[in-house]
Design a protein around this motif. Structure first.
Motif, PDB file in Angstrom:
ATOM      1  N   ARG B 423       8.086  29.786  81.354  1.00  0.00           N
ATOM      2  CA  ARG B 423       9.116  30.710  80.886  1.00  0.00           C
ATOM      3  C   ARG B 423      10.260  30.747  81.895  1.00  0.00           C
ATOM      4  N   GLU B 432      15.099  34.732  77.420  1.00  0.00           N
ATOM      5  CA  GLU B 432      13.986  33.949  77.963  1.00  0.00           C
ATOM      6  C   GLU B 432      13.658  32.777  77.054  1.00  0.00           C
ATOM      7  N   LYS B 434      10.866  29.324  76.502  1.00  0.00           N
ATOM      8  CA  LYS B 434       9.612  28.689  76.909  1.00  0.00           C
ATOM      9  C   LYS B 434       9.779  27.184  76.773  1.00  0.00           C
TER      10      LYS B 434
END
Lengths: 445, 445
Positions: B423, B432, B434
């Motif tokens: 992340r 954010e 991933k």
């Protein structure tokens, strides 16, 4: 205004433009590496309160501090009794309250305590600035010289030791200086003193070992005898000093706790860096008694000169100003010596002493306006250039271009102006081309 | 070591990392322009011989020089008769031989005379460095402050006046400070004194006009009365001061030779620059009596502050050190005031206070090794990054990243390590993502 034959105070220097460029190359190379690793720059004033400086550098240091006379009628507050003694040391207290910075470490300690609330910890700072010492000037030693320090305050993690090792490797790689980076740990020297059954003699033993480079093993033996060690103890020390391998040392110090801790710390560093760039050296002592863990020393290979960088881990930096105890670790780049090494080994890349791209020279006074039009045109294409505004006598302009490391010269007369075809000469190859202005711009861009 | 509550000498400042970055932005912007125009940097020592400095700045200047106490037993060479007088001024001569630099102009004069043989003329140099004055500190006035000067020595050609005008325009354009650049010529003030039939009153007239901004035309009138000018003379001066157009002024000064020369010089500059960026202003006087031709003054629009830059042409810089007379011309950037203006108008680009690209934070102590492997990987792609080595308590790392202006943060625990999906959080948008490590590298590169 009276005419004074100009000169400098002893031990100080002017820098010519080319030297400034070379020095900036060193500073910027180190800065770039440090900023890549998250270090930030700070600045402090050239002078500090004498209260801040005095007592931090030992008696000799106090003597070598440059003191600044109080302003105005500095004698007005001196009482007659004190004055009558005519004693420099006593009078000093009443007539000087400030002193020039002697190093960057005490200002760092003051800075950290004073601005603690505004700083981010772990605080990774670098500081490059002149310091002043009233030392007797001699070859390579000045009363004004630059220091370049990088420290991490509140640096408990051993990864900080790893990162500073990497920074040392990276800086000298970028400067292309072949170096030996030696590493040791103060705890191993403590273990050595315990091993030789002389823990109370740690300072004496360290200081003896510190002289190994200068006096050889025989000299060290003499020193150790002087501080009262017996033959057996000296033999034990010599045995350990001969060990170059960490695993071998681990066995020797197996039963000494601080020795095991030191081994662990140094092993941790080697586990996390490319070990081929750093040498473990149990004989590396470094005189400064405030180191508590990792110590480094960097020397340039094949050059007769002391260390050009070094540092270590310490514990009580901020304590002297009443700050809470914060662990610290730092390295210092001997930028003046690095300069000398690079000069001696001719390591300065030729392109760092660099003037503008092109010098435009009017052949006759009345060609100047046309030249200046071209100057403006070049600048609109972001091509750096100069108009030669000096006296126009052939060859002088060429000297001007050479001395200022300008790449090309264009001499422009009525022929060029009429034909719109210009001659452009490469200063280093002396090769000349005849081109249109657009072709020249294309080439210089 | 005694514990001292840390503080700074009055009138001096520490700089926090973000301030250093902002100050460097100003310095580097000016440097880049100057280097583009062929200027080179020099350096001189912080202190000079008092002999070099004394008598160059008037009586007040001599008083404001910081003097450095001679080293060691500084009283040993003072004879008893002198000492008994207890007179600061007399004793000073015997106990202090050095003083801190008061400006960069006298050091330049000394430098040029001393290194004449090693320099290339016309010598275009810049110098940015602290100077020290024992002035009473007040808001915006310090005892240690930076000056930034650019001068051309041996600068007979008027194209030098043109180039410095261009440099002023370019610097403030790059800094994005809206400014008024005013230009005048000392010769026009001389012509004005002749026109008013008071050539011997040039200094008085100049000094009266110099106060126009502060006291208004009425105040100037009073000043002119004070120095003995009659109503008629004052009226003539006021008539000329009201002229804003060079052509109109040309007619008024048609029969005054030095006036014609001044007009010619100023017209030459306007012919060679974009005239929309500079205003001719006959009322611009600038106090310094050593100017002989072009004078400039730059003020920031819509900010209550004095001039932030200025300069002019002068003649006898090197004479004070017995050098041959060389024409000179120079400008000075008031970098401390420029900083204040940029702060007030919020002109600092946000990206100049910039930390590393990414901060790696281990979620648990035992994730640190994995984090450090990633740090090394990022660095091998030339991505600047930091390993968080502080105490791991949630939110502190985020503060660390914010305070250091780091762009991204990656918190890494066993989940990430096992899945190889990490992340990465944008600090400013808090967004954010991933991603695999390769995708992250691609994004950060």
């Amino acid at each position: 205004m009276s005419k004074v034959k100009p000169s400098l105070p002893k031990g100080t220097r002017d820098f010519l433009p080319n030297e400034v460029m070379q020095r900036k190359y060193i500073f910027n190379t180190i800065k770039n590496v440090l900023e890549h690793y998250g270090f930030v720059e700070i600045e402090t004033p050239a002078f500090e309160r004498l209260e801040t400086l005095t007592g931090k550098y030992g008696e000799e240091g106090d003597r070598l501090l440059f003191k600044i006379l109080n302003s105005g009628d500095f004698l007005s507050k001196v009482d007659d009794t004190t004055y009558q003694e005519k004693n420099s040391t006593k009078l000093l207290k009443d007539i000087a309250e400030k002193g020039l910075r002697y190093d960057l470490t005490v200002p760092l300690a003051r800075y950290v305590v004073q601005h603690q609330g505004d700083l981010t910890f772990p605080f990774k700072r670098y500081h490059v600035a002149p310091v002043w010492r009233a030392d007797r000037p001699q070859r390579g030693r000045y009363q004004e010289f630059y220091q370049f320090d990088a420290d991490i305050i509140s640096a408990d993690s051993l990864f900080n030791d790893v990162e500073l090792s990497e920074i040392l490797i990276e800086v000298f790689k970028r400067l292309q200086i072949p170096v030996s980076i030696k590493i040791n740990n103060r705890k191993l020297l403590e273990a050595l003193a315990i091993y030789a059954n002389a823990p109370e003699q740690l300072v004496g033993i360290t200081s003896a070992i510190d002289k190994l480079d200068k006096v050889g093993m025989e000299g060290v033996t003499n020193e150790l005898e002087k501080i009262g060690l017996n033959e057996n103890q000296i033999q034990q020390i010599k045995t350990v000093l001969a060990i170059t391998d960490i695993t071998a040392l681990e066995k020797v110090f197996a039963s000494i706790e601080i020795g095991r801790k030191g081994i662990e710390e140094i092993q941790f560093i080697f586990d996390n860096i490319d070990p081929s760039h750093v040498q473990f050296d149990i004989t590396l002592a470094r005189g400064l008694t405030y180191y508590t863990g990792t110590i480094w020393e960097v020397t340039a290979n094949n050059v007769q000169m002391g260390s050009i960088s070094g540092g270590g881990r310490y514990d009580n930096l901020t304590e002297m100003f009443g700050g809470q105890n914060m662990s610290g670790i730092g390295i210092s780049f001997g930028v003046e010596r690095i300069y000398d090494v690079m000069e001696e080994l001719q390591l300065f890349p030729s392109n760092i002493v660099q003037g503008v791209k092109v010098l435009l020279v009017p052949r006759e006074e009345n060609n100047t306006n046309h030249c200046y039009d071209l100057v403006k045109k070049f600048r609109s294409y972001n091509i750096s250039c100069e108009l030669f505004t000096g006296n126009i006598k052939k060859q002088k302009q060429f000297n001007y271009a050479t001395a200022k490391n300008i790449s090309f010269i264009m001499e422009i007369g009525s022929d060029e102006i009429e034909s719109s075809i210009y001659r452009i000469k490469n200063i280093s190859s002396r090769e000349e081309q005849k081109l249109s202005i657009d072709a020249i711009i294309e080439q210089l861009k």
